[in-house]
Write a protein that holds these residues in place. Structure first.
Motif, PDB file in Angstrom:
ATOM      1  N   UNK A 152     -14.711  -2.106 -11.769  1.00 36.50           N
ATOM      2  CA  UNK A 152     -14.043  -3.779 -11.591  1.00 36.50           C
ATOM      3  C   UNK A 152     -14.922  -5.157 -12.688  1.00 36.50           C
ATOM      4  N   UNK A 153     -16.080  -4.776 -11.897  1.00 36.04           N
ATOM      5  CA  UNK A 153     -17.804  -6.042 -12.290  1.00 36.04           C
ATOM      6  C   UNK A 153     -18.111  -5.692 -13.639  1.00 36.04           C
ATOM      7  N   UNK A 154     -18.157  -4.468 -13.907  1.00 33.49           N
ATOM      8  CA  UNK A 154     -18.262  -3.224 -15.005  1.00 33.49           C
ATOM      9  C   UNK A 154     -16.830  -4.442 -16.332  1.00 33.49           C
ATOM     10  N   UNK A 155     -16.337  -4.097 -15.834  1.00 37.45           N
ATOM     11  CA  UNK A 155     -14.840  -4.474 -16.601  1.00 37.45           C
ATOM     12  C   UNK A 155     -15.021  -6.266 -16.499  1.00 37.45           C
ATOM     13  N   UNK A 156     -14.863  -7.000 -15.821  1.00 38.27           N
ATOM     14  CA  UNK A 156     -15.093  -8.278 -15.165  1.00 38.27           C
ATOM     15  C   UNK A 156     -16.158  -8.593 -16.491  1.00 38.27           C
ATOM     16  N   UNK A 157     -17.527  -7.953 -16.400  1.00 40.87           N
ATOM     17  CA  UNK A 157     -18.844  -8.377 -17.283  1.00 40.87           C
ATOM     18  C   UNK A 157     -18.275  -8.443 -18.700  1.00 40.87           C
ATOM     19  N   UNK A 158     -17.014  -7.555 -19.225  1.00 40.93           N
ATOM     20  CA  UNK A 158     -16.715  -7.863 -20.246  1.00 40.93           C
ATOM     21  C   UNK A 158     -16.675  -9.028 -20.287  1.00 40.93           C
ATOM     22  N   UNK A 159     -15.450  -9.313 -20.014  1.00 41.00           N
ATOM     23  CA  UNK A 159     -14.626 -10.762 -19.732  1.00 41.00           C
ATOM     24  C   UNK A 159     -15.621 -12.023 -19.522  1.00 41.00           C
ATOM     25  N   UNK A 160     -17.020 -11.973 -18.745  1.00 38.88           N
ATOM     26  CA  UNK A 160     -17.896 -12.416 -18.872  1.00 38.88           C
ATOM     27  C   UNK A 160     -18.403 -13.016 -20.422  1.00 38.88           C
ATOM     28  N   UNK A 161     -18.389 -12.552 -21.114  1.00 39.43           N
ATOM     29  CA  UNK A 161     -19.660 -12.481 -21.802  1.00 39.43           C
ATOM     30  C   UNK A 161     -18.363 -12.560 -22.951  1.00 39.43           C
ATOM     31  N   UNK A 162     -16.942 -12.344 -22.603  1.00 38.76           N
ATOM     32  CA  UNK A 162     -16.352 -13.134 -24.114  1.00 38.76           C
ATOM     33  C   UNK A 162     -16.229 -14.694 -23.694  1.00 38.76           C
ATOM     34  N   UNK A 163     -16.558 -15.168 -22.520  1.00 37.14           N
ATOM     35  CA  UNK A 163     -16.806 -16.436 -22.048  1.00 37.14           C
ATOM     36  C   UNK A 163     -15.984 -17.024 -21.060  1.00 37.14           C
ATOM     37  N   UNK A 164     -15.651 -15.601 -20.234  1.00 38.55           N
ATOM     38  CA  UNK A 164     -14.921 -15.707 -18.838  1.00 38.55           C
ATOM     39  C   UNK A 164     -15.732 -15.901 -17.874  1.00 38.55           C
ATOM     40  N   UNK A 165     -16.511 -16.346 -18.042  1.00 38.26           N
ATOM     41  CA  UNK A 165     -17.889 -16.274 -16.496  1.00 38.26           C
ATOM     42  C   UNK A 165     -19.109 -16.380 -16.579  1.00 38.26           C
ATOM     43  N   UNK A 166     -19.940 -16.526 -15.068  1.00 42.26           N
ATOM     44  CA  UNK A 166     -21.613 -15.796 -15.251  1.00 42.26           C
ATOM     45  C   UNK A 166     -21.596 -14.628 -16.169  1.00 42.26           C
ATOM     46  N   UNK A 167     -23.106 -14.479 -16.874  1.00 45.75           N
ATOM     47  CA  UNK A 167     -23.838 -13.151 -17.531  1.00 45.75           C
ATOM     48  C   UNK A 167     -24.050 -12.991 -17.529  1.00 45.75           C
ATOM     49  N   UNK A 168     -24.700 -13.823 -16.004  1.00 44.29           N
ATOM     50  CA  UNK A 168     -26.102 -12.792 -15.222  1.00 44.29           C
ATOM     51  C   UNK A 168     -25.733 -12.481 -13.725  1.00 44.29           C
ATOM     52  N   UNK A 169     -24.709 -12.453 -13.323  1.00 45.91           N
ATOM     53  CA  UNK A 169     -24.433 -12.372 -11.823  1.00 45.91           C
ATOM     54  C   UNK A 169     -23.833 -11.017 -12.095  1.00 45.91           C
ATOM     55  N   UNK A 170     -22.207 -10.950 -13.052  1.00 47.02           N
ATOM     56  CA  UNK A 170     -21.875 -10.031 -12.494  1.00 47.02           C
ATOM     57  C   UNK A 170     -22.067  -9.085 -12.964  1.00 47.02           C
ATOM     58  N   UNK A 171     -22.946  -8.958 -14.234  1.00 42.30           N
ATOM     59  CA  UNK A 171     -23.591  -8.028 -14.635  1.00 42.30           C
ATOM     60  C   UNK A 171     -24.636  -7.659 -13.619  1.00 42.30           C
ATOM     61  N   UNK A 172     -25.166  -7.655 -13.434  1.00 41.94           N
ATOM     62  CA  UNK A 172     -26.290  -7.253 -12.209  1.00 41.94           C
ATOM     63  C   UNK A 172     -25.410  -6.751 -11.422  1.00 41.94           C
ATOM     64  N   UNK A 173     -24.748  -7.398 -10.345  1.00 40.72           N
ATOM     65  CA  UNK A 173     -23.338  -6.552  -9.877  1.00 40.72           C
ATOM     66  C   UNK A 173     -22.923  -5.417  -9.934  1.00 40.72           C
ATOM     67  N   UNK A 174     -22.545  -5.583 -11.223  1.00 43.93           N
ATOM     68  CA  UNK A 174     -21.620  -3.660 -11.305  1.00 43.93           C
ATOM     69  C   UNK A 174     -22.856  -2.727 -11.881  1.00 43.93           C
ATOM     70  N   UNK A 175     -24.169  -3.188 -12.218  1.00 45.11           N
ATOM     71  CA  UNK A 175     -25.150  -2.428 -11.842  1.00 45.11           C
ATOM     72  C   UNK A 175     -25.933  -1.771 -10.313  1.00 45.11           C
TER      73      UNK A 175
END
Length: 307
Positions: A152-175
């Motif tokens: 869920x966090x990996x996919x959310x990170x994709x949409x975050x980089x596409x303009x949907x949200x925080x591009x630092x917190x979500x990828x770190x949570x995914x990791x």
């Protein structure tokens, strides 16, 4: 156990879908962004595709509705009931985001909670089977839940980089969840390899006190349902190779890519492409992991066939 393609697709797709829906329910993406609207659509599509795929393993699909009546005793039935219930807040939340550009906090949190319960019910279908020792452990639902969260966090990170949200917190949570998921899976696999069989030819026949018991002759010459569904064999060297592939694609590759993007503050089309590659690698890795989940499991009934 026979690694049925329909069940592998079901557990993989629904896990990714419920994981993404759970993250969306936390309100971590901007509800007004087009990327977030697409994320809601993808989550519902993955969940629907997974549930539809699961019917492919039913002997009589047109009677699938009867499974919902056994929720008092069957985890499969509970999973089906929860999947239907969970659709309600997910659909309403998706409507609010797509057509109204807003995030409903209460419905979002309820949807997240129901997603967690549904994934847990799916995991317990397997974790409740005493006849399959590899699955009969608390680590099984832990793996399913952590992999769903990681996906869920990996996919959310994709949409975050596409303009949907925080591009630092979500990828770190995914990791973080990727590390937790694969560490738990490693413990699960170590247990599977080291656990002593509770059911053996010696215990089944009661002749263990006089020595080792072996099969003199097969019960029958032709295959049947049990030998097809529960007598699958995979060579150890092939299983170990596939495990390394699953760990590399499903864990190391997405973790490295997302960590690099988060630390380097990547932006633009390149960052979106790299994040999407991380999501694709994770999905392929989980498909391999789920194949091994079934292929390496041994059912106690195979004692009867000398397995």
């Amino acid at each position: 156990m026979h690694p049925a393609f329909s069940i592998i697709i079901f557990t993989t797709f629904s896990g990714l879908g419920y994981g993404l829906a759970a993250v969306l329910g936390l309100g971590l993406l901007d509800p007004a962004a087009t990327a977030t609207k697409c994320a809601h659509g993808l989550a519902l599509a993955l969940i629907s595709a997974g549930l539809l795929s699961s019917t492919g393993h039913l002997g009589n699909p047109q009677r699938a509705w009867r499974a919902f009546s056994q929720w008092r005793s069957s985890w499969l039935s509970r999973e089906g009931v929860m999947a239907i219930i969970t659709f309600v807040p997910l659909l309403v939340s998706a409507w609010a985001c797509v057509f109204e550009g807003r995030y409903p906090p209460l419905l979002g949190l309820v949807g997240t909670l129901l997603c967690i319960v549904t994934v847990y019910c799916t995991a317990m279908i397997y974790a409740s089977l005493k006849s399959v020792q590899a699955w009969y452990t608390r680590l099984t639902p832990a793996c399913y839940l952590l992999f769903a969260a990681a996906g869920g966090f990996v996919l959310a990170s994709v949409f975050a980089f596409a303009g949907g949200g925080n591009t630092r917190m979500l990828p770190l949570l995914a990791v973080l969840f990727l590390i937790a998921a694969w560490a738990t899976k490693l413990r699960w696999r170590e247990r599977m390899k080291s656990v002593a069989p509770l059911s053996t030819p010696e215990s089944a026949t009661g002749l263990g006190n006089i020595g080792r018991v072996r099969l003199f002759e097969r019960p029958h010459a032709t295959e049947n349902y049990l030998t097809r569904e529960m007598g699958f064999r995979v060579a150890r060297k092939h299983a170990d190779k596939l495990w390394r592939i699953a760990l590399m694609l499903g864990g190391i590759v997405p973790a490295v890519l997302l960590l690099a993007l988060a630390l380097l503050a990547g932006e633009g089309p390149l960052a979106i492409g790299v994040a999407a590659l991380a999501g694709l690698a994770f999905a392929v890795g989980i498909l391999v992991e789920r194949w091994l989940f079934f292929a390496e499991a041994r059912h106690a009934v195979m004692n009867y066939y000398g397995g």
